[in-house]
Scaffold this active site. Sequence first.
Site, PDB file in Angstrom:
ATOM      1  N   ASN A 143      51.570  28.530  38.610  1.00  0.00           N
ATOM      2  CA  ASN A 143      51.516  29.797  39.617  1.00  0.00           C
ATOM      3  C   ASN A 143      50.207  29.365  40.626  1.00  0.00           C
ATOM      4  O   ASN A 143      49.473  28.797  40.453  1.00  0.00           O
ATOM      5  CB  ASN A 143      50.868  30.913  38.964  1.00  0.00           C
ATOM      6  CG  ASN A 143      51.192  32.272  39.847  1.00  0.00           C
ATOM      7  OD1 ASN A 143      52.296  32.554  40.152  1.00  0.00           O
ATOM      8  ND2 ASN A 143      50.026  32.702  40.214  1.00  0.00           N
ATOM      9  N   ARG A 156      40.525  36.228  46.463  1.00  0.00           N
ATOM     10  CA  ARG A 156      39.042  35.815  46.890  1.00  0.00           C
ATOM     11  C   ARG A 156      38.229  35.457  45.864  1.00  0.00           C
ATOM     12  O   ARG A 156      38.485  35.767  44.637  1.00  0.00           O
ATOM     13  CB  ARG A 156      38.655  37.334  47.501  1.00  0.00           C
ATOM     14  CG  ARG A 156      38.206  38.230  46.585  1.00  0.00           C
ATOM     15  CD  ARG A 156      37.672  39.245  47.071  1.00  0.00           C
ATOM     16  NE  ARG A 156      37.044  40.136  46.304  1.00  0.00           N
ATOM     17  CZ  ARG A 156      37.286  41.736  46.248  1.00  0.00           C
ATOM     18  NH1 ARG A 156      38.272  42.092  46.994  1.00  0.00           N
ATOM     19  NH2 ARG A 156      36.772  42.519  45.363  1.00  0.00           N
ATOM     20  N   ASP A 197      37.374  44.880  52.433  1.00  0.00           N
ATOM     21  CA  ASP A 197      38.611  44.705  52.063  1.00  0.00           C
ATOM     22  C   ASP A 197      39.576  45.181  53.046  1.00  0.00           C
ATOM     23  O   ASP A 197      39.404  45.495  54.113  1.00  0.00           O
ATOM     24  CB  ASP A 197      38.974  45.402  50.580  1.00  0.00           C
ATOM     25  CG  ASP A 197      39.742  44.227  49.586  1.00  0.00           C
ATOM     26  OD1 ASP A 197      40.537  43.491  50.280  1.00  0.00           O
ATOM     27  OD2 ASP A 197      39.378  44.354  48.514  1.00  0.00           O
TER      28      ASP A 197
END
Length: 487
Positions: free
Chosen positions: A170, A175, A280
């Site tokens: 994967n 972050r 964010d």
Amino acid sequence: MAPPSDLRDWIALLEREGELVRISAEVDPDLEATEIVDRTVKSGGPALLFENPKGAAHPLLVNQFGTERRMCLAFGVERLDDIAARLEDVLELQPPQGLVEKVRGLRKLKSIADSMPKTVSKGACQEIVLTGDEIDLDLLPIQRCWPGDPAPFITLPAVITRDPTTGTRNVGMYRMQKIDRRTTFMHWQIHKDGAADWRGMGDRLEVAVALGLDPVTAYSASAPLPKHIDEFMLAGFLRDEAVELVQGKTVALEVPANAEIVLEGYIEKGELATEGPFGDHTGYYSPAEPFPVFHLTALTMRRDAIYPSIVVGKPPAEDAWLGKATERIFLPLLRTTVPEIIDYDLPVAGAFHGCVIVSIRKAYPGHAKKVMHAMWGAGLLSLSKSVVVVDEHVDVHDYAEVFFRVCANVDPKRDLVLTEGPLDQLDHAPTLEAYGGKLGLDATHKGPAEGARPWPEEIEMSADVRALVDRRWAEYGIASGRPRDAS
Ligand SMILES: Cc1cc2nc3c(=O)[nH]c(=O)nc-3n(C[C@H](O)[C@H](O)[C@H](O)COP(=O)(O)O)c2cc1C
Ligand SMILES: [Mn+2]
């Protein structure tokens, strides 16, 4: 034009196209770079290569993805929809009929086979290998993006893990808050494949992080593929050239040979600490919460490595175009299970998971509601907080038109669906984290079988009158206005 083969090729292309500015003035990766980048992004400006980031030994590249034009350059296409067209071609693989069809079919199969990543023996990403005490994240111009961030964050990584049970790879973009020279956090949100690999881990989970990739491979880390599909395969398909991987120096994971920088290391079972807050992509700070700690065992680099970063914050920010690429690329995939979908749009101001607008070819009572539930059941689209459904002739990208349809066609008592389900972990509005209410708005035309009165006809001028006015427009002597019929 073929997509760039590595970050340097990409920077050269951006420079040739007048899409990159080099900044030789010393700039602080602590907040100052963010303010410069945010102003540049919001005015549609160029990619920025900070050649002298304060306190670091490597240059800092930001805003490589910040406009539609650069996104198209990255993928080597004219329009983002052209990427989807190639994917659609492969997905519509039918048993071939004649010889010409057979040859075409074979070529399609070959393009899939050629997409698989391939292992090579040597990679530029390992020109310099630092291990043990030599590892030093302070060499890199890691940005502290917003005043409330407690530390610098690595923001544009391709994080590589293997499923502890199946062994499938994967790759995701998560972050990483810096803790010290040799340690960071790993921000694996609960719904993500990376988090699933973490939940399934034994005592240790090996992790490799690639930084500074060719733009398509970097994008692929953000692509919401089903768990069992390797993001590097998608990158290979989209680049039309397999991603080349080399064996990591201290982990049993392969890393992209062309990366500028690679961080290798591991996560220890049960080791959590408090990560965040972080300014964010919702436009708010996501709160401090427990996340796993990543210990570095190697830092490998190209000579003169370039460190890439992205600044998220109040939309629109640079990540808008990564999201738009996903929106376009995944339309054919979405259509394989929900073929009545004509088009869809994830408004940038809706921060990806806030709102989906979808147009459908409506065929039966409750069809719009069926499609809402399909969206709430599809991959990471399942996190969508609201879904607006319109008829096939409505342009989902024209928000004024969508607003008109919602206001004109919705009876809130009949056409709203209020339900609940998983929500983006970053969404602060729901009462509980990662779970809460969902709203569906059926703005399609309704029939009697859905409890509506006979639906009125929409106003349209007749074609012959439009043609007549087109022909005679100059005669009227009206300088302004729309001279010719654009519809
Ligand atoms: C700039 C950027 C930053 C992101 N940061 C995070 C993050 O910190 N944590 C996370 O779980 N997802 C983050 N995402 C979203 C994931 O990259 C995305 O959901 C991806 O599909 C995850 O891959 P996976 O499904 O293989 O886990 C970010 C996306 C972008 C574009
Ligand atoms: Mn994945």
